[in-house]
Scaffold this motif. Structure first.
Motif, mmCIF file in Angstrom:
data_model
loop_
_atom_site.group_PDB
_atom_site.id
_atom_site.type_symbol
_atom_site.label_atom_id
_atom_site.label_comp_id
_atom_site.label_asym_id
_atom_site.label_seq_id
_atom_site.Cartn_x
_atom_site.Cartn_y
_atom_site.Cartn_z
ATOM 1 N N LYS A 67 0.807 -1.227 0.000
ATOM 2 C CA LYS A 67 0.000 0.000 0.000
ATOM 3 C C LYS A 67 0.843 1.281 0.000
ATOM 4 O O LYS A 67 0.438 2.303 0.542
ATOM 5 N N THR A 68 1.989 1.217 -0.643
ATOM 6 C CA THR A 68 2.828 2.397 -0.823
ATOM 7 C C THR A 68 2.713 2.861 -2.270
ATOM 8 O O THR A 68 2.621 2.043 -3.177
ATOM 9 N N GLU A 69 2.696 4.178 -2.473
ATOM 10 C CA GLU A 69 2.661 4.701 -3.834
ATOM 11 C C GLU A 69 4.052 4.578 -4.458
ATOM 12 O O GLU A 69 5.013 5.165 -3.982
ATOM 13 N N LEU A 70 4.136 3.778 -5.518
ATOM 14 C CA LEU A 70 5.407 3.619 -6.212
ATOM 15 C C LEU A 70 5.685 4.790 -7.145
ATOM 16 O O LEU A 70 6.835 5.115 -7.431
ATOM 17 N N GLY A 71 4.629 5.413 -7.637
ATOM 18 C CA GLY A 71 4.793 6.518 -8.569
ATOM 19 C C GLY A 71 3.489 6.805 -9.278
ATOM 20 O O GLY A 71 2.441 6.220 -8.955
ATOM 21 N N THR A 72 3.540 7.696 -10.248
ATOM 22 C CA THR A 72 2.348 8.090 -10.985
ATOM 23 C C THR A 72 2.677 8.260 -12.465
ATOM 24 O O THR A 72 3.821 8.483 -12.846
ATOM 25 N N TYR A 73 1.634 8.144 -13.278
ATOM 26 C CA TYR A 73 1.714 8.514 -14.691
ATOM 27 C C TYR A 73 0.893 9.794 -14.839
ATOM 28 O O TYR A 73 -0.261 9.834 -14.403
ATOM 29 N N TYR A 74 1.453 10.825 -15.442
ATOM 30 C CA TYR A 74 0.724 12.086 -15.445
ATOM 31 C C TYR A 74 1.159 13.028 -16.560
ATOM 32 O O TYR A 74 2.263 12.939 -17.083
ATOM 33 N N ILE A 75 0.236 13.907 -16.940
ATOM 34 C CA ILE A 75 0.542 15.138 -17.643
ATOM 35 C C ILE A 75 0.675 16.232 -16.596
ATOM 36 O O ILE A 75 1.617 16.997 -16.574
ATOM 37 N N GLN A 76 -0.302 16.271 -15.707
ATOM 38 C CA GLN A 76 -0.219 17.073 -14.495
ATOM 39 C C GLN A 76 -0.200 16.095 -13.326
ATOM 40 O O GLN A 76 -1.043 15.205 -13.246
ATOM 41 N N ASN A 77 0.746 16.269 -12.436
ATOM 42 C CA ASN A 77 0.889 15.332 -11.324
ATOM 43 C C ASN A 77 -0.197 15.607 -10.287
ATOM 44 O O ASN A 77 0.032 16.260 -9.278
ATOM 45 N N ARG A 78 -1.395 15.098 -10.579
ATOM 46 C CA ARG A 78 -2.559 15.381 -9.753
ATOM 47 C C ARG A 78 -3.260 14.074 -9.381
ATOM 48 O O ARG A 78 -3.492 13.207 -10.219
ATOM 49 N N SER A 79 -3.575 13.920 -8.097
ATOM 50 C CA SER A 79 -4.382 12.781 -7.664
ATOM 51 C C SER A 79 -5.287 13.246 -6.533
ATOM 52 O O SER A 79 -4.887 14.045 -5.688
ATOM 53 N N ASN A 80 -6.518 12.774 -6.540
ATOM 54 C CA ASN A 80 -7.525 13.250 -5.599
ATOM 55 C C ASN A 80 -7.388 12.608 -4.226
ATOM 56 O O ASN A 80 -6.868 11.515 -4.074
ATOM 57 N N VAL A 81 -7.923 13.324 -3.235
ATOM 58 C CA VAL A 81 -7.929 12.833 -1.866
ATOM 59 C C VAL A 81 -9.290 13.170 -1.264
ATOM 60 O O VAL A 81 -9.945 14.131 -1.671
ATOM 61 N N ARG A 82 -9.743 12.365 -0.316
ATOM 62 C CA ARG A 82 -11.040 12.599 0.328
ATOM 63 C C ARG A 82 -10.897 13.569 1.496
ATOM 64 O O ARG A 82 -9.812 13.726 2.062
ATOM 65 N N PHE A 83 -12.021 14.197 1.880
ATOM 66 C CA PHE A 83 -12.007 15.194 2.955
ATOM 67 C C PHE A 83 -11.451 14.610 4.246
ATOM 68 O O PHE A 83 -10.652 15.246 4.941
ATOM 69 N N LYS A 84 -11.853 13.391 4.562
ATOM 70 C CA LYS A 84 -11.431 12.790 5.834
ATOM 71 C C LYS A 84 -9.934 12.501 5.871
ATOM 72 O O LYS A 84 -9.358 12.255 6.933
ATOM 73 N N ASP A 85 -9.296 12.544 4.687
ATOM 74 C CA ASP A 85 -7.857 12.283 4.619
ATOM 75 C C ASP A 85 -7.036 13.566 4.526
ATOM 76 O O ASP A 85 -5.840 13.520 4.223
#
Length: 749
Positions: A67-85
């Motif tokens: 459950k660790t983020e290894l990386g991302t594929y992106y044009i803009q390095n954007r990923s959503n998060v929930r309010f509780k987080d």
């Protein structure tokens, strides 16, 4: 003398009439403009569906098994998060700075609007947009705030209308979460999740008040208040926000004053496709997913294709982030030493003497050559360019170096850089735990785990011995270690080799000492067709021609295939396809596809277990013994070293009950290599990396990798592994004679 002017009732009535006409006209004009804006006269407004599904470039996130983020594929390095987080500190810092009445207004803060209007009249420019209005602007305008007043007015009206729509259809929590997911924090970080990782190497939930103030401060100007480009301005902005948080009672004055004395404390972790964990793996994975989408015709609901750089997919892999880190560290630690050995080994000598064509090939394959060709330069002009010193950044194990160098010398420099790759997997599940495709993805993009193949050398010998064991030969069977010629399979073939130990050796000893003559003898008994067939059943996808020389690894294979093949020895003869991708989900969590490994019964369980016993002999008393006496790995471990002709390739295949690991080392071109086997053999170029890796793995108890022995197959083992018992049994079957001469006659020597 000034004459007093007294307004008559008629004048007052007339002026009042003009005043109300003006006010009503303004109201009607504004109303008309708002209505016109609502009908799209000044450009189309986003629909409610658009608001429900705002168009934004969401990065696709790659997750490890732990459950660790290894990386991302992106044009803009954007990923959503929930309010509780999201930490309350972030919410409080944002409201204190941008919109203190956010929880009370309905999208438009009229009190603030009139206050700001007054400030602007007296020359103090202030922004009047609420958080909701800023979100509205972010959702429907890719270009941001218009600078022209004529264009800004209709944009502002759109902003107001959309803000009201947002307030009617979303909760305050949803609005502020959408806002934090869409804003640009600079340094290629879009959204609070990416920003927290980039600037502080943490998650939004763990941001403290000072960190939150730094990030919110960036929103006033991603360049001006960047903590990396303008740290002093960022610090001042952070302290101002901390004071505002205290003024709004989000934190105490004492806390604010204390935090204002601290430095920025950045843990800068810029996002790059060339940085972070598992860079080679991520590149291979991306191509794999794209190919799978194409093969399975997986598309979005509207029929368009998924875009890994924009659609916010969630990718779940089998990679263990800790093992991946240990593998990369082990490689880096030893390859520095090995490269130094290589450089000293060639000091004062010209490795390109007789290999001049390598330089020509290197020039023609380079990006510089292709660019110069496109510019229309002749070969003579290009050659002159390559002979002219120029500024460049080159790779080194001490870090990138800025230098002045002839491009042709840089070609030679990189030809002399040793490459390395490693893969480690669970032999039972087929799950790949670590994947190191090369030494530095920024400079050397080619993956050597799966995409590249090299001659496998002596790591192929176990395939021949396994067929022999499967045909009834015991690991205790003795063969005279003398030159041997294989006949009956095309041209007679006599392998080259050295005699590590003269006289009769058991098959286990012969494999442990990697003796070519006895391997050739076994090949004569079983035939190359059976050996090639076994290699294919064990997952070798490259060409394995049925020639006797495959016994010594004359064919090429990838680290990926070889590691998968050795896993069948550990897994009681069952080959489980190496698997690194579990599933891919869309941004809403819907599973797009899952990956299940193929399973093939490749080998008899008894034979497979005997092979683990024979491979342990390599480490106990053979070419892999330095794993014990030099690196202190004394628990049950098996393996096989491999060294190809001229020491061009060094291999080490390692097996433990829970992990099978394959490692390769060599230069880009096989013509560049160590001149001596003592330095170029797999025991020196590959085995030490496994030692560094497995010791780190064993030291981390959280991984659950134990030091136990290999499990016997169900029903136990009926093949005799004790050679003293085997000899006595053989003699007993021949009337009890203990004469070695009679024994040799009976065994056909």
């Amino acid at each position: 003398m000034r004459k007093n002017t007294v307004l008559s009732k008629e004048d007052i009535k007339r002026y009042s009439k003009y005043f109300w006409i003006f006010i009503i006209s303004c109201v009607l004009f504004v109303t008309l403009i708002i209505v016109a804006t609502g009908f799209g006269i000044f450009g189309e407004l986003p629909s409610f569906r658009d608001l429900e599904n705002p168009k934004s470039n969401l990065a696709s996130v790659i997750f490890s098994e732990d459950k660790t983020e290894l990386g991302t594929y992106y044009i803009q390095n954007r990923s959503n998060v929930r309010f509780k987080d999201i930490s309350p500190n972030v919410i409080n810092a944002l409201m204190a700075t941008e919109d203190v009445r956010f929880l009370d207004h309905s999208g438009i803060d009229f009190k603030r609007t009139f206050t700001i209007f007054f400030y602007n009249l007296i020359g103090k420019k202030q922004g009047a947009s609420t958080i909701t209005q800023q979100l509205a602007l972010n959702l429907f305008s890719d270009e941001g705030r218009e600078k022209s007043t004529l264009k800004r007015i209709p944009q502002k009206l759109k902003e107001l209308i959309v803000a009201v729509k947002l307030e009617r259809n979303y909760t305050k929590e949803e609005i502020i979460t959408m806002y934090l997911n869409t804003v640009d924090f600079g340094n290629n970080s879009f959204g609070i999740r990416s920003a927290a990782r980039t600037y502080f190497s943490t998650t939004p939930a763990k941001l403290d008040p000072a960190e939150s103030a730094v990030l919110v401060g960036i929103l006033k100007g991603t360049s001006m208040y960047s903590p990396t480009r303008n740290p002093e301005r960022s610090l001042g902005r952070r302290n101002l926000i901390l004071q505002k948080m205290a003024s709004e009672d989000f934190i105490s004055d004492e806390t604010a004053q204390s935090l204002k004395q601290t430095p920025l404390n950045l843990k800068f972790n810029p996002s790059s496709h060339s940085e972070g964990l598992a860079t080679y793996f991520r590149a291979v994975l991306k191509k794999d997913i794209q190919q799978t989408f194409k093969e399975l015709s997986i598309t979005k609901a509207d029929g368009s294709n998924y875009d890994l750089d924009r659609d916010g997919l969630r990718i779940y892999t089998t990679i263990n982030s800790k093992m991946q880190r240990y593998a990369e560290e082990a490689q880096q630690e030893y390859m520095r030493t090995l490269q130094n050995q290589f450089n000293q080994h060639w000091k004062g000598r010209d490795p390109f003497k007789g290999n001049e064509n390598l330089i020509k090939q290197g020039i023609r394959r380079s990006d510089r050559y292709k660019a110069l060709k496109e510019e229309g330069l002749s070969d003579e002009e290009i050659q002159k360019n390559f002979e002219t010193p120029t500024k460049m950044e080159i790779f080194s194990w001490r870090g990138n170096i800025d230098t002045l160098m002839k491009p042709i010398d840089s070609i030679k420099y990189y030809k002399m850089i040793l490459r390395n790759s490693l893969m480690s997997m669970d032999p039972k599940t087929g799950e790949v735990k670590a994947w190191v495709g090369g030494i530095d993805f920024e400079h050397f993009k080619y993956d050597q785990v799966k995409m590249g193949t090299r001659q496998v050398g002596s790591t192929a010998k176990p395939f021949t011995y396994a067929v022999g064991i499967d045909n009834g030969y015991s690991p205790c069977y003795q063969v005279n270690n003398v030159p041997y010629t294989v006949t009956g399979y095309g041209e007679p073939w006599t392998p080259r080799g050295h005699v590590a130990k003269e006289g009769y050796l058991t098959l286990r000893q012969a494999l442990a000492l990697s003796q070519n003559y006895i391997t050739a003898w076994v090949m004569q008994q079983v035939g190359p067709t059976a050996v090639a067939a076994l290699a294919k059943r064990m997952g070798i996808t490259s060409n394995v021609p049925p020639y006797p020389s495959i016994a010594l690894g004359s064919f090429e294979a990838s680290v990926y295939d070889m590691t998968g093949a050795y896993s069948a020895f550990v897994n009681h003869g069952i080959w489980t396809e190496p698997t690194y991708l579990l599933r891919v989900e869309d941004k809403n969590g819907n599973v797009l596809f899952e990956r299940k490994p193929k399973v093939v019964v490749a080998l008899n369980p008894q034979t497979a277990y005997v092979m683990t016993y024979m491979l342990k002999g390599v480490v106990e008393q053979g070419t892999g013994a330095r794993l014990r006496y030099r690196y202190g790995v004394t628990n049950p471990v098996g393996g096989k070293t491999g060294t190809t002709n001229d020491n061009s390739d060094g291999w080490f295949m390692a097996i433990t009950p829970q992990l099978v690991t394959g490692i390769w080392t060599g230069c880009e071109d096989r013509a560049i290599h160590f001149r001596s086997t003592g330095l170029g053999e797999g025991a020196n170029t590959a085995l030490p990396i496994f030692a560094g890796f497995i010791k780190k793995v064993y030291a981390d108890s959280s991984l659950g990798i134990t030091k136990g022995d290999f499990e016997q197959p169900p029903g136990g083992v009926t093949i005799t592994l004790d050679c003293n018992q085997y000899r006595q049994s053989s003699e007993g079957r021949e009337g009890g004679s203990s004469s070695s001469e009679n024994l040799d006659d009976r065994l056909g020597f």
